[in-house]
Write a protein that holds these residues in place. Structure first.
Motif, mmCIF file in Angstrom:
data_model
loop_
_atom_site.group_PDB
_atom_site.id
_atom_site.type_symbol
_atom_site.label_atom_id
_atom_site.label_comp_id
_atom_site.label_asym_id
_atom_site.label_seq_id
_atom_site.Cartn_x
_atom_site.Cartn_y
_atom_site.Cartn_z
ATOM 1 N N ARG A 13 -13.331 79.014 -57.448
ATOM 2 C CA ARG A 13 -14.081 80.317 -57.448
ATOM 3 C C ARG A 13 -15.064 80.366 -58.781
ATOM 4 N NH1 ARG A 13 -11.995 84.935 -55.611
ATOM 5 N NH2 ARG A 13 -12.573 86.408 -57.452
ATOM 6 N N HIS A 14 -14.950 79.783 -59.834
ATOM 7 C CA HIS A 14 -15.997 79.758 -60.922
ATOM 8 C C HIS A 14 -17.268 78.756 -60.326
ATOM 9 C CE1 HIS A 14 -17.651 79.918 -65.065
ATOM 10 N NE2 HIS A 14 -17.523 78.704 -65.066
ATOM 11 N N GLU A 15 -16.586 77.630 -59.599
ATOM 12 C CA GLU A 15 -17.498 76.720 -59.173
ATOM 13 C C GLU A 15 -18.660 77.640 -58.513
ATOM 14 O OE1 GLU A 15 -17.951 72.501 -56.718
ATOM 15 O OE2 GLU A 15 -15.880 73.475 -57.163
ATOM 16 N N ALA A 20 -23.830 80.380 -57.109
ATOM 17 C CA ALA A 20 -24.643 81.569 -56.679
ATOM 18 C C ALA A 20 -25.507 81.891 -57.835
ATOM 19 C CB ALA A 20 -23.502 82.846 -56.468
ATOM 20 N N LEU A 21 -25.274 82.113 -59.023
ATOM 21 C CA LEU A 21 -25.845 82.559 -60.226
ATOM 22 C C LEU A 21 -27.161 81.583 -60.255
ATOM 23 C CD1 LEU A 21 -23.151 83.213 -62.775
ATOM 24 C CD2 LEU A 21 -24.733 84.967 -61.552
ATOM 25 N N SER A 35 -25.865 81.934 -47.168
ATOM 26 C CA SER A 35 -26.339 80.459 -46.592
ATOM 27 C C SER A 35 -26.868 79.557 -47.966
ATOM 28 C CB SER A 35 -27.202 80.437 -45.445
ATOM 29 O OG SER A 35 -26.756 81.042 -44.296
ATOM 30 N N ASP A 36 -27.637 80.395 -48.498
ATOM 31 C CA ASP A 36 -28.372 79.488 -49.671
ATOM 32 C C ASP A 36 -27.147 79.166 -50.755
ATOM 33 O OD1 ASP A 36 -31.134 80.033 -49.009
ATOM 34 O OD2 ASP A 36 -31.141 81.753 -49.757
ATOM 35 N N ILE A 37 -26.254 80.208 -50.825
ATOM 36 C CA ILE A 37 -25.180 79.864 -51.947
ATOM 37 C C ILE A 37 -24.266 78.520 -51.495
ATOM 38 C CG2 ILE A 37 -22.964 80.790 -53.085
ATOM 39 C CD1 ILE A 37 -24.425 83.766 -52.674
ATOM 40 N N ILE A 38 -24.008 78.844 -50.167
ATOM 41 C CA ILE A 38 -23.081 77.699 -49.481
ATOM 42 C C ILE A 38 -24.008 76.329 -49.598
ATOM 43 C CG2 ILE A 38 -22.484 76.781 -47.337
ATOM 44 C CD1 ILE A 38 -21.979 79.419 -46.329
ATOM 45 N N ALA A 39 -25.139 76.203 -49.384
ATOM 46 C CA ALA A 39 -25.772 75.075 -49.803
ATOM 47 C C ALA A 39 -26.064 74.561 -51.126
ATOM 48 C CB ALA A 39 -27.317 75.209 -49.017
ATOM 49 N N GLU A 40 -26.300 75.562 -51.920
ATOM 50 C CA GLU A 40 -26.368 75.237 -53.464
ATOM 51 C C GLU A 40 -24.916 74.627 -53.958
ATOM 52 O OE1 GLU A 40 -27.949 74.791 -57.230
ATOM 53 O OE2 GLU A 40 -28.969 75.506 -55.351
ATOM 54 N N SER A 41 -23.727 75.096 -53.391
ATOM 55 C CA SER A 41 -22.422 75.008 -53.991
ATOM 56 C C SER A 41 -21.958 73.463 -53.268
ATOM 57 C CB SER A 41 -21.395 75.898 -53.437
ATOM 58 O OG SER A 41 -21.168 75.747 -52.173
ATOM 59 N N GLY A 42 -22.559 73.077 -52.341
ATOM 60 C CA GLY A 42 -22.136 71.868 -51.610
ATOM 61 C C GLY A 42 -20.688 71.861 -50.958
ATOM 62 N N LEU A 43 -20.176 73.260 -50.739
ATOM 63 C CA LEU A 43 -19.013 73.451 -50.075
ATOM 64 C C LEU A 43 -19.154 73.969 -48.785
ATOM 65 C CD1 LEU A 43 -17.172 75.240 -53.134
ATOM 66 C CD2 LEU A 43 -17.095 72.912 -52.359
ATOM 67 N N GLY A 50 -13.212 81.813 -48.202
ATOM 68 C CA GLY A 50 -12.209 81.836 -48.729
ATOM 69 C C GLY A 50 -11.778 82.352 -49.930
ATOM 70 N N HIS A 51 -12.745 82.533 -50.673
ATOM 71 C CA HIS A 51 -12.956 83.064 -51.910
ATOM 72 C C HIS A 51 -13.475 84.399 -52.265
ATOM 73 C CE1 HIS A 51 -10.738 79.600 -54.049
ATOM 74 N NE2 HIS A 51 -11.459 79.029 -53.140
ATOM 75 N N TYR A 52 -14.602 84.599 -51.405
ATOM 76 C CA TYR A 52 -15.597 85.760 -51.487
ATOM 77 C C TYR A 52 -15.940 86.290 -50.079
ATOM 78 C CZ TYR A 52 -16.042 84.330 -56.531
ATOM 79 O OH TYR A 52 -15.687 83.577 -57.859
ATOM 80 N N LYS A 53 -15.665 87.577 -49.955
ATOM 81 C CA LYS A 53 -15.878 88.116 -48.451
ATOM 82 C C LYS A 53 -17.543 88.065 -48.367
ATOM 83 C CE LYS A 53 -11.636 90.319 -48.335
ATOM 84 N NZ LYS A 53 -11.063 91.870 -48.241
ATOM 85 N N SER A 54 -18.345 88.415 -49.213
ATOM 86 C CA SER A 54 -19.774 88.760 -49.305
ATOM 87 C C SER A 54 -20.465 88.573 -50.678
ATOM 88 C CB SER A 54 -19.921 90.095 -48.928
ATOM 89 O OG SER A 54 -19.632 90.995 -50.143
#
Length: 212
Positions: A13-15, A20-21, A35-43, A50-54
């Motif tokens: 969750r912290h990752e 996102a930040l 989509s940006d956050i997904i790409a940034e995280s690499g997950l 599974g951790h955050y709904k929005s």
């Protein structure tokens, strides 16, 4: 399938929150998509959702987690003798938040979003209550330990001044985000010089008195 530990979930969750930040700091809150956050995280998208709904839930919970990290620092400060003056807690909180968030302007963007999104506003109001609670608890302990106030007086004084310190923190965040020539060190020094004294005889105390 092995059970995922609470520690692993918290780390993931912290990752995600950190990714996102980074996006918010780079693109702004409104322009950042999931989509940006997904790409940034690499997950994967599944891992994120599974951790955050929005995005709204992600940022409000991420800020809450940042505050939780600050609680440990404040607990350590409460164990010191003498305890740091309340204004120094502003420095501890702001230094920690800047380290975690990178840019405090993210908070100003989120406040603006909360003003037009009632659900986000309600969540951030709870975050604000937590910040006020942090200062309330510290002030109460400081009054008891350093000013030797009776418990009832310490509680009343903590309730009176805790909101003021929330305002000092908010002022730092807004001014550092908007004012080009904001002097953060001067602001923190001024905050440290404020002593929220209360109770018989306390008005005569000065910063020099408390540093002895």
């Amino acid at each position: 399938m092995p059970k995922v530990s609470d520690a692993h979930r918290a780390a993931r969750r912290h990752e995600i929150a950190t990714a996102a930040l980074r996006c918010f700091a780079r693109k702004g809150f409104a322009a950042t998509s999931m989509s940006d956050i997904i790409a940034e995280s690499g997950l994967s998208a599944g891992a994120i959702y599974g951790h955050y709904k929005s995005k709204d839930e992600l940022i409000t919970l991420a800020i809450t987690e940042v505050l939780d990290l600050r609680l440990g620092e404040l607990e350590s400060a409460r164990e010191q003798t003498p305890m740091p003056a309340p204004g120094e807690i502003v420095r501890i909180v702001m230094s920690g938040m800047q380290g975690e968030l990178g840019s405090l302007s993210i908070l100003v963007q989120i406040w603006a979003h909360a003003a037009v999104e009632p659900a986000v506003g309600a969540t951030l109001a709870k975050v604000g209550d937590r910040v006020k609670g942090i200062f309330h608890d510290y002030l109460r302990a400081w009054y008891l330990k350093e000013l030797k106030l009776p418990a009832d007086d310490a509680e009343r004084a903590a309730q009176l001044y805790s909101g003021l310190y929330v305002g000092i923190v908010q002022g730092f965040i807004v001014q550092s985000s908007i004012f080009t020539h904001f002097d953060s060190e001067a602001y923190l020094e001024a905050a440290s010089s404020i002593l929220p004294v209360a109770g018989p005889g306390a008005a005569q105390l000065s910063p020099a008195d408390l540093s002895r």
